[in-house]
Design a protein around this motif. Structure first.
Motif, PDB file in Angstrom:
ATOM      1  N   PRO A   1       0.829  -1.216   0.000  1.00  0.00           N
ATOM      2  CA  PRO A   1       0.000   0.000   0.000  1.00  0.00           C
ATOM      3  C   PRO A   1       0.860   1.262   0.000  1.00  0.00           C
ATOM      4  CG  PRO A   1      -0.851  -1.574   1.571  1.00  0.00           C
ATOM      5  CD  PRO A   1       0.446  -2.128   1.081  1.00  0.00           C
ATOM      6  N   GLY A   2       0.572   2.152  -0.911  1.00  0.00           N
ATOM      7  CA  GLY A   2       1.287   3.425  -0.975  1.00  0.00           C
ATOM      8  C   GLY A   2       2.663   3.345  -1.590  1.00  0.00           C
ATOM      9  N   LYS A   3       3.032   2.181  -2.091  1.00  0.00           N
ATOM     10  CA  LYS A   3       4.369   2.018  -2.677  1.00  0.00           C
ATOM     11  C   LYS A   3       4.254   1.594  -4.136  1.00  0.00           C
ATOM     12  CE  LYS A   3       6.900   0.904   1.541  1.00  0.00           C
ATOM     13  NZ  LYS A   3       7.873  -0.024   2.178  1.00  0.00           N
ATOM     14  N   GLU A   4       5.336   1.807  -4.867  1.00  0.00           N
ATOM     15  CA  GLU A   4       5.363   1.396  -6.268  1.00  0.00           C
ATOM     16  C   GLU A   4       5.577  -0.122  -6.357  1.00  0.00           C
ATOM     17  OE1 GLU A   4       7.130   5.495  -8.271  1.00  0.00           O
ATOM     18  OE2 GLU A   4       8.167   3.587  -8.566  1.00  0.00           O
ATOM     19  N   ARG A   5       5.137  -0.650  -7.495  1.00  0.00           N
ATOM     20  CA  ARG A   5       5.337  -2.066  -7.711  1.00  0.00           C
ATOM     21  C   ARG A   5       6.829  -2.374  -7.810  1.00  0.00           C
ATOM     22  NH1 ARG A   5       1.408  -5.177 -11.690  1.00  0.00           N
ATOM     23  NH2 ARG A   5       0.052  -4.245 -10.133  1.00  0.00           N
ATOM     24  N   GLU A   6       7.228  -3.465  -7.192  1.00  0.00           N
ATOM     25  CA  GLU A   6       8.636  -3.863  -7.135  1.00  0.00           C
ATOM     26  C   GLU A   6       8.809  -5.237  -7.763  1.00  0.00           C
ATOM     27  OE1 GLU A   6      12.002  -4.682  -3.615  1.00  0.00           O
ATOM     28  OE2 GLU A   6       9.865  -4.774  -3.148  1.00  0.00           O
ATOM     29  N   LEU A   7       9.829  -5.374  -8.608  1.00  0.00           N
ATOM     30  CA  LEU A   7      10.160  -6.687  -9.152  1.00  0.00           C
ATOM     31  C   LEU A   7      10.911  -7.458  -8.083  1.00  0.00           C
ATOM     32  CD1 LEU A   7      10.340  -8.761 -11.428  1.00  0.00           C
ATOM     33  CD2 LEU A   7      12.374  -7.565 -12.264  1.00  0.00           C
ATOM     34  N   VAL A   8      10.380  -8.602  -7.695  1.00  0.00           N
ATOM     35  CA  VAL A   8      10.948  -9.379  -6.595  1.00  0.00           C
ATOM     36  C   VAL A   8      11.899 -10.453  -7.107  1.00  0.00           C
ATOM     37  CG1 VAL A   8      10.373 -10.954  -4.710  1.00  0.00           C
ATOM     38  CG2 VAL A   8       8.918  -8.962  -5.157  1.00  0.00           C
ATOM     39  N   ALA A   9      11.458 -11.202  -8.113  1.00  0.00           N
ATOM     40  CA  ALA A   9      12.265 -12.318  -8.608  1.00  0.00           C
ATOM     41  C   ALA A   9      11.841 -12.651 -10.025  1.00  0.00           C
ATOM     42  CB  ALA A   9      12.110 -13.545  -7.713  1.00  0.00           C
ATOM     43  N   SER A  10      12.773 -13.239 -10.777  1.00  0.00           N
ATOM     44  CA  SER A  10      12.468 -13.649 -12.134  1.00  0.00           C
ATOM     45  C   SER A  10      13.223 -14.923 -12.461  1.00  0.00           C
ATOM     46  CB  SER A  10      12.820 -12.547 -13.134  1.00  0.00           C
ATOM     47  OG  SER A  10      14.209 -12.302 -13.127  1.00  0.00           O
ATOM     48  N   ILE A  11      12.668 -15.662 -13.398  1.00  0.00           N
ATOM     49  CA  ILE A  11      13.341 -16.848 -13.912  1.00  0.00           C
ATOM     50  C   ILE A  11      13.157 -16.856 -15.416  1.00  0.00           C
ATOM     51  CG2 ILE A  11      11.315 -18.329 -13.462  1.00  0.00           C
ATOM     52  CD1 ILE A  11      13.391 -20.592 -12.849  1.00  0.00           C
ATOM     53  N   SER A  12      14.270 -16.971 -16.126  1.00  0.00           N
ATOM     54  CA  SER A  12      14.225 -16.921 -17.584  1.00  0.00           C
ATOM     55  C   SER A  12      13.845 -18.284 -18.150  1.00  0.00           C
ATOM     56  CB  SER A  12      15.569 -16.483 -18.141  1.00  0.00           C
ATOM     57  OG  SER A  12      16.508 -17.543 -18.005  1.00  0.00           O
ATOM     58  N   LYS A  13      13.599 -18.274 -19.431  1.00  0.00           N
ATOM     59  CA  LYS A  13      13.279 -19.516 -20.132  1.00  0.00           C
ATOM     60  C   LYS A  13      14.416 -20.527 -19.985  1.00  0.00           C
ATOM     61  CE  LYS A  13      11.982 -20.979 -24.812  1.00  0.00           C
ATOM     62  NZ  LYS A  13      11.737 -20.491 -26.192  1.00  0.00           N
ATOM     63  N   GLU A  14      15.648 -20.007 -19.907  1.00  0.00           N
ATOM     64  CA  GLU A  14      16.819 -20.873 -19.782  1.00  0.00           C
ATOM     65  C   GLU A  14      17.086 -21.293 -18.341  1.00  0.00           C
ATOM     66  OE1 GLU A  14      16.835 -17.862 -21.291  1.00  0.00           O
ATOM     67  OE2 GLU A  14      16.660 -18.620 -23.345  1.00  0.00           O
ATOM     68  N   GLY A  15      16.337 -20.694 -17.392  1.00  0.00           N
ATOM     69  CA  GLY A  15      16.500 -21.077 -16.003  1.00  0.00           C
ATOM     70  C   GLY A  15      17.323 -20.136 -15.159  1.00  0.00           C
ATOM     71  N   SER A  16      17.782 -19.046 -15.728  1.00  0.00           N
ATOM     72  CA  SER A  16      18.532 -18.060 -14.947  1.00  0.00           C
ATOM     73  C   SER A  16      17.584 -17.311 -14.016  1.00  0.00           C
ATOM     74  CB  SER A  16      19.229 -17.061 -15.871  1.00  0.00           C
ATOM     75  OG  SER A  16      20.151 -17.720 -16.707  1.00  0.00           O
ATOM     76  N   THR A  17      18.041 -17.071 -12.816  1.00  0.00           N
ATOM     77  CA  THR A  17      17.208 -16.397 -11.827  1.00  0.00           C
ATOM     78  C   THR A  17      17.834 -15.073 -11.403  1.00  0.00           C
ATOM     79  OG1 THR A  17      18.264 -17.607 -10.020  1.00  0.00           O
ATOM     80  CG2 THR A  17      16.267 -18.564 -10.952  1.00  0.00           C
ATOM     81  N   ASP A  18      16.987 -14.184 -10.934  1.00  0.00           N
ATOM     82  CA  ASP A  18      17.448 -12.892 -10.446  1.00  0.00           C
ATOM     83  C   ASP A  18      16.504 -12.456  -9.336  1.00  0.00           C
ATOM     84  OD1 ASP A  18      18.214  -9.627 -11.920  1.00  0.00           O
ATOM     85  OD2 ASP A  18      19.107 -10.735 -10.259  1.00  0.00           O
ATOM     86  N   TYR A  19      17.063 -11.695  -8.370  1.00  0.00           N
ATOM     87  CA  TYR A  19      16.294 -11.305  -7.197  1.00  0.00           C
ATOM     88  C   TYR A  19      16.540  -9.848  -6.839  1.00  0.00           C
ATOM     89  CZ  TYR A  19      15.953 -16.349  -6.533  1.00  0.00           C
ATOM     90  OH  TYR A  19      15.713 -17.688  -6.717  1.00  0.00           O
ATOM     91  N   ALA A  20      15.525  -9.233  -6.256  1.00  0.00           N
ATOM     92  CA  ALA A  20      15.721  -7.913  -5.671  1.00  0.00           C
ATOM     93  C   ALA A  20      16.633  -8.057  -4.458  1.00  0.00           C
ATOM     94  CB  ALA A  20      14.375  -7.327  -5.244  1.00  0.00           C
ATOM     95  N   ASP A  21      17.430  -7.037  -4.212  1.00  0.00           N
ATOM     96  CA  ASP A  21      18.355  -7.091  -3.074  1.00  0.00           C
ATOM     97  C   ASP A  21      17.615  -7.340  -1.769  1.00  0.00           C
ATOM     98  OD1 ASP A  21      20.653  -4.518  -4.303  1.00  0.00           O
ATOM     99  OD2 ASP A  21      20.531  -6.677  -4.701  1.00  0.00           O
ATOM    100  N   SER A  22      16.399  -6.828  -1.671  1.00  0.00           N
ATOM    101  CA  SER A  22      15.639  -6.922  -0.430  1.00  0.00           C
ATOM    102  C   SER A  22      15.217  -8.351  -0.083  1.00  0.00           C
ATOM    103  CB  SER A  22      14.400  -6.028  -0.505  1.00  0.00           C
ATOM    104  OG  SER A  22      13.586  -6.389  -1.613  1.00  0.00           O
ATOM    105  N   VAL A  23      15.279  -9.260  -1.062  1.00  0.00           N
ATOM    106  CA  VAL A  23      14.827 -10.633  -0.797  1.00  0.00           C
ATOM    107  C   VAL A  23      15.912 -11.674  -1.030  1.00  0.00           C
ATOM    108  CG1 VAL A  23      12.482  -9.952  -1.445  1.00  0.00           C
ATOM    109  CG2 VAL A  23      13.934 -11.134  -3.114  1.00  0.00           C
ATOM    110  N   LYS A  24      17.076 -11.247  -1.477  1.00  0.00           N
ATOM    111  CA  LYS A  24      18.157 -12.203  -1.739  1.00  0.00           C
ATOM    112  C   LYS A  24      18.495 -12.987  -0.481  1.00  0.00           C
ATOM    113  CE  LYS A  24      20.584 -10.095  -5.633  1.00  0.00           C
ATOM    114  NZ  LYS A  24      21.749  -9.299  -6.079  1.00  0.00           N
TER     115      LYS A  24
END
Length: 115
Positions: free
Chosen positions: A41-64
């Motif tokens: 609430p009251g905050k912008e949308r944040e990208l938390v995590a992603s996984i590519s088609k090849e299986g590579s993953t990435d995370y926001a620093d806040s959840v690593k």
């Protein structure tokens, strides 16, 4: 029908765990990536995590180190969330990125972390 459906949200105490699931519809054949966003609430949308088609993953620093994104052979995507904090409280959205600039978003699932 092109859609993604999230599930697994709920309420948990600080330090607890939840696992979110995302199921893309059958018409989403081969997305280039699957992503989890969140919006508090009251905050912008944040990208938390992603996984590519090849299986590579990435995370926001806040959840690593606390969150893990994965997928199974049935194309379902998961977000395992451990050591949850009150600041993780948000609506979590799953996105299927069909190609650059084109994403299908689910309706979201609420995660509440509170004592």
């Amino acid at each position: 029908q092109v859609q993604v459906v999230e599930s697994g949200g709920g309420s948990v105490q600080p330090g607890g765990s939840l696992r979110l699931s995302c199921t893309p519809s059958g018409s989403i054949v081969s997305p280039i990536a699957m992503l989890w966003y969140r919006q508090a609430p009251g905050k912008e949308r944040e990208l938390v995590a992603s996984i590519s088609k090849e299986g590579s993953t990435d995370y926001a620093d806040s959840v690593k180190g606390r969150f893990t994104i994965s997928r199974d052979n049935a194309r379902k995507v998961y977000l395992q969330m451990n050591s949850l904090k009150p600041e993780d409280t948000a609506i979590y959205y799953c996105h299927a990125r069909l190609r650059a600039g084109i994403e299908i978003r689910g309706q979201g699932t609420q995660v509440t972390v509170s004592s």
